[in-house]
Structures are given as structure tokens and as C-alpha cells.
Write a protein that holds these residues in place. Structure first.
Motif, PDB file in Angstrom:
ATOM      1  N   ALA A   1     -15.613  -9.872 -10.010  1.00 21.11           N
ATOM      2  CA  ALA A   1     -15.809  -9.040 -11.156  1.00 21.11           C
ATOM      3  C   ALA A   1     -15.597  -7.612 -10.522  1.00 21.11           C
ATOM      4  N   THR A   2     -15.051  -6.636 -11.684  1.00 23.67           N
ATOM      5  CA  THR A   2     -14.650  -5.312 -11.301  1.00 23.67           C
ATOM      6  C   THR A   2     -15.927  -4.583 -11.880  1.00 23.67           C
ATOM      7  N   ARG A   3     -16.505  -3.618 -11.140  1.00 25.72           N
ATOM      8  CA  ARG A   3     -17.457  -3.023 -11.779  1.00 25.72           C
ATOM      9  C   ARG A   3     -16.968  -1.621 -12.249  1.00 25.72           C
ATOM     10  N   VAL A   4     -17.455  -1.587 -13.526  1.00 29.88           N
ATOM     11  CA  VAL A   4     -16.929  -0.262 -14.417  1.00 29.88           C
ATOM     12  C   VAL A   4     -18.090   0.264 -15.144  1.00 29.88           C
ATOM     13  N   PRO A   5     -18.453   1.509 -14.667  1.00 28.41           N
ATOM     14  CA  PRO A   5     -19.745   2.297 -15.420  1.00 28.41           C
ATOM     15  C   PRO A   5     -19.542   2.189 -16.789  1.00 28.41           C
ATOM     16  N   PRO A   6     -20.626   1.858 -17.633  1.00 32.42           N
ATOM     17  CA  PRO A   6     -20.305   1.601 -19.007  1.00 32.42           C
ATOM     18  C   PRO A   6     -19.690   3.166 -19.581  1.00 32.42           C
ATOM     19  N   LYS A   7     -20.795   4.373 -19.089  1.00 30.82           N
ATOM     20  CA  LYS A   7     -20.287   5.491 -19.554  1.00 30.82           C
ATOM     21  C   LYS A   7     -18.459   6.147 -19.431  1.00 30.82           C
ATOM     22  N   GLU A   8     -17.797   5.411 -18.371  1.00 31.99           N
ATOM     23  CA  GLU A   8     -16.542   5.357 -17.982  1.00 31.99           C
ATOM     24  C   GLU A   8     -15.620   4.549 -19.106  1.00 31.99           C
ATOM     25  N   VAL A   9     -16.168   3.480 -19.444  1.00 29.41           N
ATOM     26  CA  VAL A   9     -15.483   2.614 -20.366  1.00 29.41           C
ATOM     27  C   VAL A   9     -15.785   3.351 -21.877  1.00 29.41           C
ATOM     28  N   ALA A  10     -16.639   3.921 -22.035  1.00 31.39           N
ATOM     29  CA  ALA A  10     -16.912   4.664 -23.439  1.00 31.39           C
ATOM     30  C   ALA A  10     -15.903   5.643 -23.600  1.00 31.39           C
ATOM     31  N   GLU A  11     -15.632   6.406 -22.361  1.00 31.15           N
ATOM     32  CA  GLU A  11     -14.811   7.534 -22.548  1.00 31.15           C
ATOM     33  C   GLU A  11     -13.365   7.264 -22.450  1.00 31.15           C
ATOM     34  N   ASN A  12     -12.970   5.832 -21.790  1.00 42.26           N
ATOM     35  CA  ASN A  12     -11.545   5.516 -21.562  1.00 42.26           C
ATOM     36  C   ASN A  12     -11.826   4.042 -21.784  1.00 42.26           C
ATOM     37  N   PRO A  13     -11.725   3.357 -22.929  1.00 42.90           N
ATOM     38  CA  PRO A  13     -11.638   1.907 -23.144  1.00 42.90           C
ATOM     39  C   PRO A  13     -10.550   1.261 -22.329  1.00 42.90           C
ATOM     40  N   LEU A  14      -9.396   1.854 -22.109  1.00 41.67           N
ATOM     41  CA  LEU A  14      -8.411   1.133 -21.367  1.00 41.67           C
ATOM     42  C   LEU A  14      -8.559   0.851 -19.993  1.00 41.67           C
ATOM     43  N   LEU A  15      -9.656   1.327 -19.522  1.00 41.78           N
ATOM     44  CA  LEU A  15     -10.199   0.744 -18.381  1.00 41.78           C
ATOM     45  C   LEU A  15     -10.080  -0.886 -18.253  1.00 41.78           C
ATOM     46  N   ILE A  16     -10.277  -1.587 -19.403  1.00 41.22           N
ATOM     47  CA  ILE A  16     -10.408  -2.766 -19.569  1.00 41.22           C
ATOM     48  C   ILE A  16      -9.163  -3.023 -20.324  1.00 41.22           C
ATOM     49  N   PRO A  17      -8.201  -3.922 -19.691  1.00 43.69           N
ATOM     50  CA  PRO A  17      -6.999  -4.173 -20.488  1.00 43.69           C
ATOM     51  C   PRO A  17      -7.011  -4.937 -21.604  1.00 43.69           C
ATOM     52  N   LYS A  18      -6.482  -4.383 -22.880  1.00 42.57           N
ATOM     53  CA  LYS A  18      -6.382  -4.767 -23.981  1.00 42.57           C
ATOM     54  C   LYS A  18      -5.302  -6.144 -23.998  1.00 42.57           C
ATOM     55  N   GLU A  19      -4.191  -6.392 -23.138  1.00 42.91           N
ATOM     56  CA  GLU A  19      -3.435  -7.380 -23.371  1.00 42.91           C
ATOM     57  C   GLU A  19      -3.706  -8.566 -22.414  1.00 42.91           C
ATOM     58  N   GLU A  20      -5.239  -8.768 -21.773  1.00 37.40           N
ATOM     59  CA  GLU A  20      -5.523  -9.397 -20.943  1.00 37.40           C
ATOM     60  C   GLU A  20      -6.911 -10.178 -21.372  1.00 37.40           C
ATOM     61  N   ASP A  21      -7.004 -11.452 -20.929  1.00 33.81           N
ATOM     62  CA  ASP A  21      -8.470 -12.008 -21.255  1.00 33.81           C
ATOM     63  C   ASP A  21      -9.310 -11.511 -20.624  1.00 33.81           C
ATOM     64  N   ALA A  22     -10.354 -11.016 -20.887  1.00 33.75           N
ATOM     65  CA  ALA A  22     -11.455 -10.237 -20.190  1.00 33.75           C
ATOM     66  C   ALA A  22     -12.794 -10.524 -20.790  1.00 33.75           C
ATOM     67  N   VAL A  23     -13.885 -10.762 -19.970  1.00 34.55           N
ATOM     68  CA  VAL A  23     -15.106 -10.884 -20.255  1.00 34.55           C
ATOM     69  C   VAL A  23     -16.032  -9.649 -19.388  1.00 34.55           C
ATOM     70  N   VAL A  24     -16.752  -9.167 -20.238  1.00 38.59           N
ATOM     71  CA  VAL A  24     -18.035  -8.017 -19.747  1.00 38.59           C
ATOM     72  C   VAL A  24     -19.267  -8.650 -19.856  1.00 38.59           C
ATOM     73  N   TYR A  25     -19.969  -8.036 -18.782  1.00 37.08           N
ATOM     74  CA  TYR A  25     -21.517  -8.420 -18.755  1.00 37.08           C
ATOM     75  C   TYR A  25     -22.213  -7.478 -18.435  1.00 37.08           C
ATOM     76  N   CYS A  26     -23.491  -7.519 -18.674  1.00 34.87           N
ATOM     77  CA  CYS A  26     -24.686  -6.705 -18.293  1.00 34.87           C
ATOM     78  C   CYS A  26     -25.951  -7.557 -18.195  1.00 34.87           C
ATOM     79  N   THR A  27     -27.005  -6.701 -17.970  1.00 34.36           N
ATOM     80  CA  THR A  27     -28.156  -7.462 -17.714  1.00 34.36           C
ATOM     81  C   THR A  27     -29.250  -6.755 -18.367  1.00 34.36           C
ATOM     82  N   CYS A  28     -28.807  -5.911 -19.558  1.00 36.76           N
ATOM     83  CA  CYS A  28     -29.820  -5.444 -20.380  1.00 36.76           C
ATOM     84  C   CYS A  28     -30.325  -6.227 -21.552  1.00 36.76           C
ATOM     85  N   PRO A  29     -31.438  -5.846 -22.028  1.00 32.19           N
ATOM     86  CA  PRO A  29     -32.030  -6.817 -23.039  1.00 32.19           C
ATOM     87  C   PRO A  29     -31.303  -7.099 -24.169  1.00 32.19           C
TER      88      PRO A  29
END
Length: 128
Positions: free
Chosen positions: A71-99
Motif C-alpha cells: 500500500a502507498t501512504r497518502v495523507p487524506p489532506k493531500e488527496v483532498a488538495e490533489n485527487p490525482l495522487l490516486i490515478p484515475k486510469e488504474e484500479d485502486a482501493v483506498v482504506y482507513c480505520t476511522c469509524p
């Protein structure tokens, strides 16, 4: 006077029903973009081309230090500012541990609004 009361009651009912319909639609959409831990494990062990992103909040990392291998660690704040950190053209799964997988869901909803179609969230995060 009774006509006003009837109109107000009808408006309240319409708002209530509309809200329930919206929540049901959002639930169906989230279900469609969710993956079970067992399914993710099967895909990863079968070496399927799939990117996994750990989007846990900093305090959640302290509480749950386990990481899905690869897994690649990407802080959620950075993803919110730049969604392209998660590639749009590839299959991806995101996970967290919050309720209720709150962070993953927020990222997924943002991605869907940007026409991502290949992203899923891990149901239950690492706590499943």
C-alpha cells in the motif's frame, strides 16, 4: 389556516422522503464502490494489477500501525488538495480505520464527482 398546515405537513413529508431517497442512493453507490477484505486479499495474492492507498488520518496511524503490504501512504489532506495522487486510469482501493470508513468514503465521493470509475473503498478498513 388548515390549508397552510396541510401545505407545511406536505412540505415536511416531501423533505423527509427526499432525504431518505438521497441517502439510499448514496448507500447503493457506496456499495457499488466497496470491496470486502477477503476479495482484496484474493486479488492481491493473484497479482492482479491494483493500487492500494492507505489514507488514514495521522492519529489513526498511531492506533493501528498495520499496513496492507504494497500500500502507498497518502495523507487524506493531500488527496483532498490533489485527487490525482490516486490515478484515475488504474484500479485502486483506498482504506482507513476511522469509524464507518469516513475518510475513505469522503475520498471516494470526491473521486466520483471527478468521474473516477475504477476506485473502491475497503469495507471495514483494517479493522474488518
Amino acid at each position: 389556516m388548515s390549508l397552510i398546515i396541510i401545505c407545511i405537513a406536505a412540505l415536511c413529508l416531501a423533505l423527509f422522503v427526499g432525504g431518505r431517497i438521497k441517502r439510499a442512493r448514496e448507500r447503493r453507490e457506496l456499495e457499488q464502490h466497496s470491496i470486502e477484505p477477503e476479495t482484496l486479499h484474493e486479488l492481491l495474492t493473484a497479482n492482479k494489477k491494483l493500487r492500494v492507498f492507505d489514507v488514514r488520518q495521522p492519529l489513526d496511524l498511531l492506533a493501528y500501525s498495520e499496513v496492507i503490504p504494497g500500500a502507498t501512504r497518502v495523507p487524506p489532506k493531500e488527496v483532498a488538495e490533489n485527487p490525482l495522487l490516486i490515478p484515475k486510469e488504474e484500479d485502486a482501493v483506498v482504506y482507513c480505520t476511522c469509524p464507518n470508513d469516513k475518510t475513505s468514503r469522503e475520498i471516494l465521493l470526491r473521486a466520483l464527482s471527478l468521474n473516477y470509475s475504477r476506485m473502491k473503498i475497503l469495507r471495514g478498513g483494517l479493522g474488518a
